[in-house]
Structures are given as C-alpha cells and as structure tokens.
Design a protein around this motif. Sequence first.
Motif, PDB file in Angstrom:
ATOM      1  N   HIS A  29       0.824  -1.199   0.000  1.00 30.62           N
ATOM      2  CA  HIS A  29       0.000   0.000   0.000  1.00 30.62           C
ATOM      3  C   HIS A  29       0.858   1.248   0.000  1.00 30.62           C
ATOM      4  O   HIS A  29       2.019   1.218   0.367  1.00 30.62           O
ATOM      5  N   GLU A  34      -2.947   4.030   4.670  1.00 32.30           N
ATOM      6  CA  GLU A  34      -3.056   3.524   6.038  1.00 32.30           C
ATOM      7  C   GLU A  34      -2.624   4.511   7.112  1.00 32.30           C
ATOM      8  O   GLU A  34      -3.101   4.430   8.245  1.00 32.30           O
ATOM      9  N   GLU A  76       5.931   0.254  11.101  1.00 32.62           N
ATOM     10  CA  GLU A  76       6.250  -0.217   9.764  1.00 32.62           C
ATOM     11  C   GLU A  76       7.481   0.515   9.244  1.00 32.62           C
ATOM     12  O   GLU A  76       7.567   1.737   9.332  1.00 32.62           O
ATOM     13  N   SER A 106      -1.289   5.355  12.446  1.00 36.41           N
ATOM     14  CA  SER A 106      -2.253   4.841  11.473  1.00 36.41           C
ATOM     15  C   SER A 106      -3.519   5.682  11.517  1.00 36.41           C
ATOM     16  O   SER A 106      -3.840   6.299  12.538  1.00 36.41           O
ATOM     17  N   LYS A 107      -4.236   5.720  10.401  1.00 37.13           N
ATOM     18  CA  LYS A 107      -5.469   6.511  10.317  1.00 37.13           C
ATOM     19  C   LYS A 107      -6.538   6.013  11.272  1.00 37.13           C
ATOM     20  O   LYS A 107      -7.298   6.803  11.818  1.00 37.13           O
ATOM     21  N   ASP A 108      -6.603   4.695  11.475  1.00 40.57           N
ATOM     22  CA  ASP A 108      -7.687   4.160  12.304  1.00 40.57           C
ATOM     23  C   ASP A 108      -7.502   4.434  13.794  1.00 40.57           C
ATOM     24  O   ASP A 108      -8.443   4.324  14.561  1.00 40.57           O
ATOM     25  N   LYS A 116      -0.412   1.264  15.692  1.00 37.13           N
ATOM     26  CA  LYS A 116       0.436   1.149  14.506  1.00 37.13           C
ATOM     27  C   LYS A 116       0.936   2.513  14.070  1.00 37.13           C
ATOM     28  O   LYS A 116       0.233   3.511  14.186  1.00 37.13           O
ATOM     29  N   ASN A 118       3.874   4.340  10.976  1.00 39.96           N
ATOM     30  CA  ASN A 118       4.858   4.215   9.921  1.00 39.96           C
ATOM     31  C   ASN A 118       6.102   4.932  10.418  1.00 39.96           C
ATOM     32  O   ASN A 118       6.035   6.096  10.798  1.00 39.96           O
TER      33      ASN A 118
END
Length: 149
Positions: A29, A34, A76, A106-108, A116, A118
């Motif tokens: 992705h 994400e 990540e 992370s977006k969520d 999470k 990056n």
Amino acid sequence: MDKKNWIIGAVVGAVMGGAIAGGAAVAHHAFAAEFDGKAPVLLRGKVTRVEWINPHAWVHINNTNAQYAEGAWMVEGGTPNTLLRAGIDRNSLKPGTEIVVRGYQSKDKLCKPACKANGRDVTFPDGRKIFMGSSGTGAPKDGADASER
C-alpha cells in the motif's frame, strides 16, 4: 510429456503465479492508504521483536512516551533490503534495544492488538539516527529522507 499436457501445465502455472503476485500487490500500500500524515508520533521504548518480512518490515516496541498510547506499538519500516542498506539489521534491533522512533500513526488510531505507526527514522542509544522509511510512498516531505533535500 505431450504438447497438450505441457500447455495445460503452463496455463495452470501462469494462473497460480498471477494469483500469488496479485495477493502481494494487494497487500502492498501507499503511505496515505493507512497512515495519517497529520498525526506525527515520537515513540520511545524497547524493541520487543522484529518481523523481517516483505513488503515492509515491522519493528515492535513497548512505548514509554506518555504523550502517546503507552504499551505495544507496531512500527512499519521499509523493505528488509531497504533497512539493511540503511544500516539496520537483526543485530542492531535485538529485543531489549532502547530506541526512539519518529513516524506517523495509522489513520484508524486503533490500538488493538497494538497501535500502529509508519516509521520515518530510528535513533539508537549511541545517538545514531537512521532513516527507516521508504521513498516515494506518499509520506509527508519533512526532510528525513536525503532524496527530499
């Protein structure tokens, strides 16, 4: 093997190969799919494990920076090959190594089973700072990647 069986075997092999490659392509992705470029994080803690898998390696840490959710985070990184070229390997990220990771959540924003992020860069106890992301993913241009300068 006769010609007919060879052709059937070749077609089945091509279909199977395409299905496997297609699964890998779907799993990969862009950053923006994400992660939230407006949600920077600065995580500090000990490495609990590292997953050297494609298309992205994952560094698991136990975050102790109270500014963000404390506890388990999955960070990540780039591909294992990208990390190796940058100077990060299995010996530099052993469980128990204290690191600081700058990145984006992370977006969520869910933290189950772990939060999470990056990772943009990792700082080691000796002060070494290494870029751990991958170029061209759509991550915010913040100067962390030498190719952005």
